[in-house]
Motif scaffolding. Structure first.
Motif, short mmCIF file in Angstrom:
data_model
loop_
_atom_site.label_atom_id
_atom_site.label_comp_id
_atom_site.label_asym_id
_atom_site.label_seq_id
_atom_site.Cartn_x
_atom_site.Cartn_y
_atom_site.Cartn_z
N LYS A 23 0.99 4.31 -2.77
CA LYS A 23 0.86 5.73 -2.44
C LYS A 23 2.00 6.53 -3.06
O LYS A 23 1.77 7.62 -3.63
N ASP A 57 -5.97 -1.07 -3.82
CA ASP A 57 -4.87 -0.13 -3.60
C ASP A 57 -4.85 0.94 -4.69
O ASP A 57 -4.60 2.13 -4.41
N TYR A 86 0.83 -1.21 0.00
CA TYR A 86 0.00 0.00 0.00
C TYR A 86 0.87 1.25 0.00
O TYR A 86 0.59 2.22 -0.73
N ASP A 87 1.95 1.26 0.79
CA ASP A 87 2.84 2.41 0.80
C ASP A 87 3.51 2.63 -0.55
O ASP A 87 3.73 3.77 -0.98
N ALA A 118 -3.16 5.36 -7.93
CA ALA A 118 -2.03 4.87 -8.71
C ALA A 118 -2.50 4.09 -9.92
O ALA A 118 -3.61 3.54 -9.96
N ALA A 127 1.53 6.80 -6.82
CA ALA A 127 0.49 7.77 -7.18
C ALA A 127 1.02 9.21 -7.08
O ALA A 127 0.70 10.06 -7.92
N ASP A 128 1.85 9.46 -6.07
CA ASP A 128 2.39 10.81 -5.88
C ASP A 128 3.24 11.27 -7.06
O ASP A 128 3.31 12.47 -7.35
N THR A 141 -5.56 4.92 -3.75
CA THR A 141 -4.42 5.84 -3.88
C THR A 141 -4.45 6.65 -5.17
O THR A 141 -3.83 7.72 -5.24
#
Length: 520
Positions: free
Chosen positions: A223, A258, A219-220, A264, A226-227, A262
């Motif tokens: 994230k 996920d 999950y991290d 992504a 996606a950023d 997010t």
């Protein structure tokens, strides 16, 4: 002066694309492809025409004659964008020879990846027949952070470095089986982000091979991806030992969730070998997710067998139940023999890096995956380390065109080309905007072009004899340079260029991606 020259060249290209005659009989182009059936999956253009190439680009498409320094007679042949393979582990010249004969002009290792990036790009620069690229390797990040040893670069450039896919030397299996602490998890994510900033075309996760990676770790990573507008390419988690009904659905649901939460972009590798009997459900989930605005794609290869290292986590206890197979469904690539319990245990103990072909995918599932309009075609081709390995590294794209288009009529020719060219190019455009000029036959596109006889194209590679060039491809052009002429590889020509991520500010957000759904 440069701007004026650009306007003149642009006007000339426009006139020629509309069918106007060139004002002079002097060769106006470096290469002219004459009289072929020109097919562009983006616009649906499909007619007999002539293509003019200057430098690295297509500069004219005309129904009237063009004149070039090199003229290629394409009568009776299809002129199409070169094929783009997003899942090609064989990043070496030997593998590229077979890929080129299969019509591939760009091969990306998006699943396994590399880390650090510099050794990979240094090894490939100036030595590549076709274009190349790689993702940021989650497995390598775990080797470095949890194992405490260097990963050693890219898995697939040669046999020695490929071994880190399964074994991390002094670190043993800990990088793959041990959960990360919160501090380690943060370091893994930071390493992956740094690799994308250095040119990786996304993040590659081989979750079946890293069972220690927890859900919060993944999950991290989503994230972070996606950023920075980076796609995530995933080989999903392995099925549970009891082969509970619907487990392939659950492991794909984790990834879609996920991506949805997010924002992504997600690409699921080889959906049919992941889903097996549940593949129709997975295809429906992917289609419905994308229809609701979640950026998710997937792929398939046209074979009923997969391939992996015999020492990998795929064969952890319970593998027979997980995949509904047994020893005789495994084929040792070095000899072609089917395995027994004795030979399996011996090879796994003595030659853990050896490759096995895994016969496990039902014919009907492969047919449905190849027919699905929005699934990409990718090979999952392995490096050629013996005289064996899997035939998909040599024959994937010709097999689709020969067997699924011409013989079985599973797909139209245009639909198949779209799955091999436009869709994979679009998958990468958000992180590598240069891909907007690949996967198309249009003025301004890169001159990555395959010319093939639709009545003859076929794969010749088999499980027993995989190192066989495909037939029916007469010409392959990479960046305006012919690498195959008259069906033969051109010696000492290496025009392949790196496909790399652009700085974050230059990337297109996934929410603005071009539509991939087939509305025909």
């Amino acid at each position: 002066m440069r701007a004026t020259t650009g306007r003149v060249v642009g006007a000339l290209a426009l006139l020629l694309s509309l069918g106007a005659a060139a004002p002079s009989r002097q060769p106006a182009f470096d290469i002219v492809i004459s009289g072929g059936r020109v097919m562009d999956p983006e616009t649906g253009f499909d007619r007999i025409a002539n293509v003019g190439i200057r430098g690295h680009s297509i500069v004219a498409i005309s129904t009237t004659p063009l004149h070039g320094q090199v003229e290629i007679d394409a009568r009776g042949n299809v002129v199409a964008p070169g094929f783009i393979d997003l899942h090609a582990h064989g990043q070496m010249q030997l593998a590229q020879r077979y890929q080129a004969h299969d019509g591939v002009t760009t091969a990306i290792d998006a699943e396994a990846g590399a880390l650090p990036l510099a050794p990979y790009y240094q090894a490939m620069a100036g030595r590549s027949i076709i274009n190349y690229g790689v993702s940021a390797s989650h497995r390598c990040a775990r080797i470095e952070v949890i194992g405490g040893v260097p990963c050693g670069g890219h898995f697939a450039t040669n046999e020695a470095t490929y071994r880190v896919w399964t074994h991390a030397g002094a670190a043993g299996d800990r990088p793959f089986t041990q959960p990360a602490t919160p501090e380690q998890q943060a370091r893994i994510v930071a390493l992956l982000r740094q690799a994308v900033d250095e040119g990786a075309i996304g993040v590659g996760l081989g979750l079946e091979y890293t069972p220690g990676a927890g859900r919060s770790e993944i999950y991290d990573i989503f994230k972070m991806a996606a950023d920075i507008n980076a796609p995530v390419f995933v080989h999903v988690r392995r099925r549970t030992p009891d082969a509970a009904p619907g487990v392939p659905i659950a492991v794909v649901q984790e990834l879609i969730a996920d991506a949805a939460v997010t924002g992504a972009s997600l690409h699921i590798c080889h959906v049919h070998s992941t889903g097996l009997g549940d593949t129709p459900v997975l295809i429906d989930m992917i289609d419905r997710a994308e229809a609701r605005g979640i950026d998710v794609t997937s792929e398939a290869y046209p074979y009923t067998a997969g391939s992996t290292m015999i020492g990998s986590e795929f064969f952890a206890p319970g593998w027979q139940q997980r995949s509904s197979i047994t020893y005789s469904d495994l084929q040792w690539t070095a000899t072609g023999e089917r395995l027994t319990e004795e030979s399996f245990n011996r090879y796994r103990r003595e030659t853990p890096n050896g490759m096995v072909i895994v016969h496990m995918i039902p014919d009907a599932i492969v047919d449905q995956a190849i027919a699905a309009s929005n699934l990409l075609i990718s090979s999952d081709g392995q490096p050629w380390m013996t005289q064996g390995e899997h035939p998909r590294g040599a024959g994937t794209f010709s097999r689709v065109l020969g067997r699924y288009v011409r013989e079985r009529h599973t797909l139209t020719l245009m639909a198949a080309l779209r799955k091999m060219t436009l869709l994979p190019a679009q998958r990468l455009e958000q992180i590598a905007p240069a891909m907007h000029n690949k996967g198309r036959i249009r003025v301004g596109a890169d001159a990555d072009i395959v010319i093939f006889d639709p009545n003859r194209i076929i794969d010749n590679a088999t499980y027993e004899h995989p190192m066989q060039f495909s037939g029916g491809i007469s010409t392959l052009i990479v960046g305006g340079t012919p690498v195959i002429r008259n069906g033969e590889l051109v010696a000492n020509v290496f025009p392949g260029q790196a496909v790399r991520s652009q700085p974050t500010a230059a990337r297109r957000p996934a929410t603005n991606r071009p539509a991939r759904r087939n509305t025909a």
